[in-house]
Structures are given as C-alpha cells and as structure tokens.
Design a protein around this motif. Structure first.
Motif, PDB file in Angstrom:
ATOM      1  N   SER A 134       0.812  -1.224   0.000  1.00 35.58           N
ATOM      2  CA  SER A 134       0.000   0.000   0.000  1.00 35.58           C
ATOM      3  C   SER A 134       0.847   1.276   0.000  1.00 35.58           C
ATOM      4  O   SER A 134       0.392   2.325  -0.466  1.00 35.58           O
ATOM      5  CB  SER A 134      -0.945  -0.009   1.201  1.00 35.58           C
ATOM      6  N   THR A 135       2.074   1.214   0.505  1.00 38.04           N
ATOM      7  CA  THR A 135       2.856   2.446   0.689  1.00 38.04           C
ATOM      8  C   THR A 135       3.055   3.250  -0.602  1.00 38.04           C
ATOM      9  O   THR A 135       2.874   4.469  -0.590  1.00 38.04           O
ATOM     10  CB  THR A 135       4.219   2.123   1.340  1.00 38.04           C
TER      11      THR A 135
ATOM     12  N   ASP B  62       8.211  -7.539  -6.760  1.00 40.03           N
ATOM     13  CA  ASP B  62       7.455  -8.733  -6.386  1.00 40.03           C
ATOM     14  C   ASP B  62       5.989  -8.587  -6.781  1.00 40.03           C
ATOM     15  O   ASP B  62       5.480  -7.485  -6.968  1.00 40.03           O
ATOM     16  CB  ASP B  62       7.598  -9.064  -4.900  1.00 40.03           C
TER      17      ASP B  62
ATOM     18  N   ARG C  65       2.029 -10.556  -6.124  1.00 40.03           N
ATOM     19  CA  ARG C  65       1.206 -11.578  -5.487  1.00 40.03           C
ATOM     20  C   ARG C  65       0.646 -12.483  -6.594  1.00 40.03           C
ATOM     21  O   ARG C  65       0.337 -11.983  -7.683  1.00 40.03           O
ATOM     22  CB  ARG C  65       0.066 -10.901  -4.726  1.00 40.03           C
TER      23      ARG C  65
ATOM     24  N   ASN D 188      -0.168  -6.163  -7.261  1.00 43.26           N
ATOM     25  CA  ASN D 188       0.723  -4.998  -7.243  1.00 43.26           C
ATOM     26  C   ASN D 188       0.695  -4.273  -8.585  1.00 43.26           C
ATOM     27  O   ASN D 188       0.721  -3.040  -8.639  1.00 43.26           O
ATOM     28  CB  ASN D 188       2.154  -5.428  -6.892  1.00 43.26           C
TER      29      ASN D 188
ATOM     30  N   HIS E 131      10.308  -7.862   6.582  1.00 33.11           N
ATOM     31  CA  HIS E 131      10.477  -8.400   5.223  1.00 33.11           C
ATOM     32  C   HIS E 131      10.674  -7.269   4.208  1.00 33.11           C
ATOM     33  O   HIS E 131      10.303  -6.125   4.453  1.00 33.11           O
ATOM     34  CB  HIS E 131       9.293  -9.290   4.815  1.00 33.11           C
TER      35      HIS E 131
ATOM     36  N   SER F  68      10.969  -6.966  -0.499  1.00 32.43           N
ATOM     37  CA  SER F  68      10.540  -7.755  -1.651  1.00 32.43           C
ATOM     38  C   SER F  68       9.455  -8.656  -1.054  1.00 32.43           C
ATOM     39  O   SER F  68       8.648  -8.188  -0.243  1.00 32.43           O
ATOM     40  CB  SER F  68      11.709  -8.507  -2.289  1.00 32.43           C
TER      41      SER F  68
ATOM     42  N   LYS G  10       6.160   1.535  10.501  1.00 33.55           N
ATOM     43  CA  LYS G  10       7.472   1.204   9.911  1.00 33.55           C
ATOM     44  C   LYS G  10       8.636   1.646  10.795  1.00 33.55           C
ATOM     45  O   LYS G  10       9.798   1.546  10.385  1.00 33.55           O
ATOM     46  CB  LYS G  10       7.626   1.871   8.534  1.00 33.55           C
TER      47      LYS G  10
END
Ligand code: 6PG
Length: 237
Positions: A41-42, A69, A71, A81, A145, A147, A198
C-alpha cells in the motif's frame, strides 16, 4: 546509506519522485532506465502524485518498469501490485506499453518466476550473471520483510535464481519475488517507508544488525542505498 526524512507522507513521496527523475536525467535520452517497483500500500500515494504533479517533467520514454514482487493473483484482483500501479499511475501517463514489464500473477507461480527471470535477462545488462537494475524501489514490512522475502525465508537472500516463489506466512499467499543478489547488486536501492508502523523496521535498517531481510539488504547492498521516510516512520531513530 543516505536517509531523507520529510514532514509527511506526501512530501516524502514528492522527494522520492524528484530523486528518481534526477537519476533518469543523468542518462542520455536514448538510455532506458530500468526500475523495479514494489507494491503493497505504501507506494500508492507516490504513484498518484507522480501522475498528477510530475507527469510533464518525467521523461517516460526513458523509463522501463519491472516489479520487485507480485502476489500470485490476476491483475484485476485488488491484491495485485501491478493492478495497484496501473490504477494509480500507469493508466494516467503516456508510457510506451513495451516499457511496462509485469509479473503475470495469474500464471503458475514457479513457471512464472522462471519466465519472468528469462525475460529480464533479455532486457537488462548483467554482471557475473546477475541482472543489474538501475533502481530497485523497496518497501518493508513491520516484520522486517522486503521484496517478498519474509523472516524465515532468508535463503532467498542468497538464492541462485533471480526470481523465486515465496509465501506470505500469515495468509499463505504465494508471491513471485526478486531475490537478494540482484537487489544487492542494483545501482540504486531505495526504501520508501512511511507511517509509524514502519518505525522498528526503519530503525533496524539504519542499525548495524541484520535484524531481518530488509535490514540485511540495507547493510549489504553494494552501491547507493537511500531511505525516504516520513517523521512518523523515523520516530525511533
Ligand atoms: C508486497 C510488497 C512488499 C511491501 C511491504 C510493505 O507485495 O507486499 O512489494 O514488499 O513493500 O509488504 O507493504 P505495505 O506498503 O502495504 O506496508
């Protein structure tokens, strides 16, 4: 490592967009700048501002987008993404179609990781068999995590494959993820971290300990590492 802290999420996003445009402009106009984008989302706000405020000053024909990356879902799924990037940025700009090289999340994950890696190898320069991106744009999760290399999947930091299949540990969702070596060898590794969730991962990236995959990448990347963060994320540094 260079850390840039801005007042809020929008100012952080603007500073990052301006930095990317600056990096693109360092190349001659016939050079394609290969950028791997992260999802989650960032970056959504940054993508929106890029289209709304920087469309005319961005040399789009010089930019090629790839993905860090994806999904394993179709591009129309709200988890995609690529879909998020399309809705916020790609559908609003004049980027040649061939400059958008997506991971096909709808394909069989292992086959897609191999297909995408092979495609990347035909498009990017390589050093010692490792494809070299000009810019790898990373996010990070509060579990450390980056990527889609999650804690417990550290073997992906040193994998021989350029792209590999990983799994989101909570949901079991499969991901096609750029592995550690091509991230570490990129010319520019840039983290975008906003919001107070974060704060710990940002502190870990800046700290010396390889507390998780994001921190490991931050400490082992061979070229320029920059962190763009807002004050909320920078709370613990
Ligand atoms: C993804 C990513 C991933 C992301 C982090 C942060 O597909 O989820 O590319 O690495 O950068 O999970 O995600 P948020 O921005 O949603 O917190």
């Amino acid at each position: 490592m260079i850390t840039h802290i801005h007042d809020n999420e929008a100012e952080t996003a603007r500073a990052l967009i301006e930095r990317i445009i600056q990096l693109v402009n360092e190349h001659s106009s016939d050079h394609k700048v290969n950028i791997a984008l992260s999802g989650g989302s960032t970056p959504a706000l940054m993508f929106r501002l890029w289209a709304e405020e920087y469309n005319n000053q961005t040399p789009w024909h010089q930019i090629r987008f790839f993905w860090v990356d994806e999904r394993c879902v179709p591009p129309t799924d709200s988890e995609s993404n690529y879909g998020m990037t399309y809705d916020n940025l790609l559908c609003k700009i004049d980027l040649p179609k061939e400059n958008v090289v997506r991971v096909k999340g709808e394909n069989h994950p292992e086959e897609e990781a191999r297909r995408y890696e092979a495609q990347i190898r035909t498009m990017l320069p390589e050093e010692n068999g490792i494809p070299i991106f000009d810019i790898v744009l990373l996010g990070a999760g509060d579990d450390g995590h980056t990527s889609s290399i999650f804690p417990g999947q550290e073997y992906l930091l040193n994998a021989q494959e350029v792209y590999a299949v990983s799994m989101q540990p909570q949901s079991g969702q499969r991901r096609v993820a750029l592995t550690g070596k091509p991230i570490i060898h990129a010319k520019n590794v840039i983290f975008l971290l906003t919001g107070k969730a974060k704060a710990t991962v940002l502190a870990d990236i800046i700290d010396q300990n390889d507390a998780g995959p994001a921190a490991y990448i931050g400490h082992h990347a061979l070229n320029t590492v920059e962190v763009y963060a807002d004050k909320a994320a920078a709370g613990q540094i």
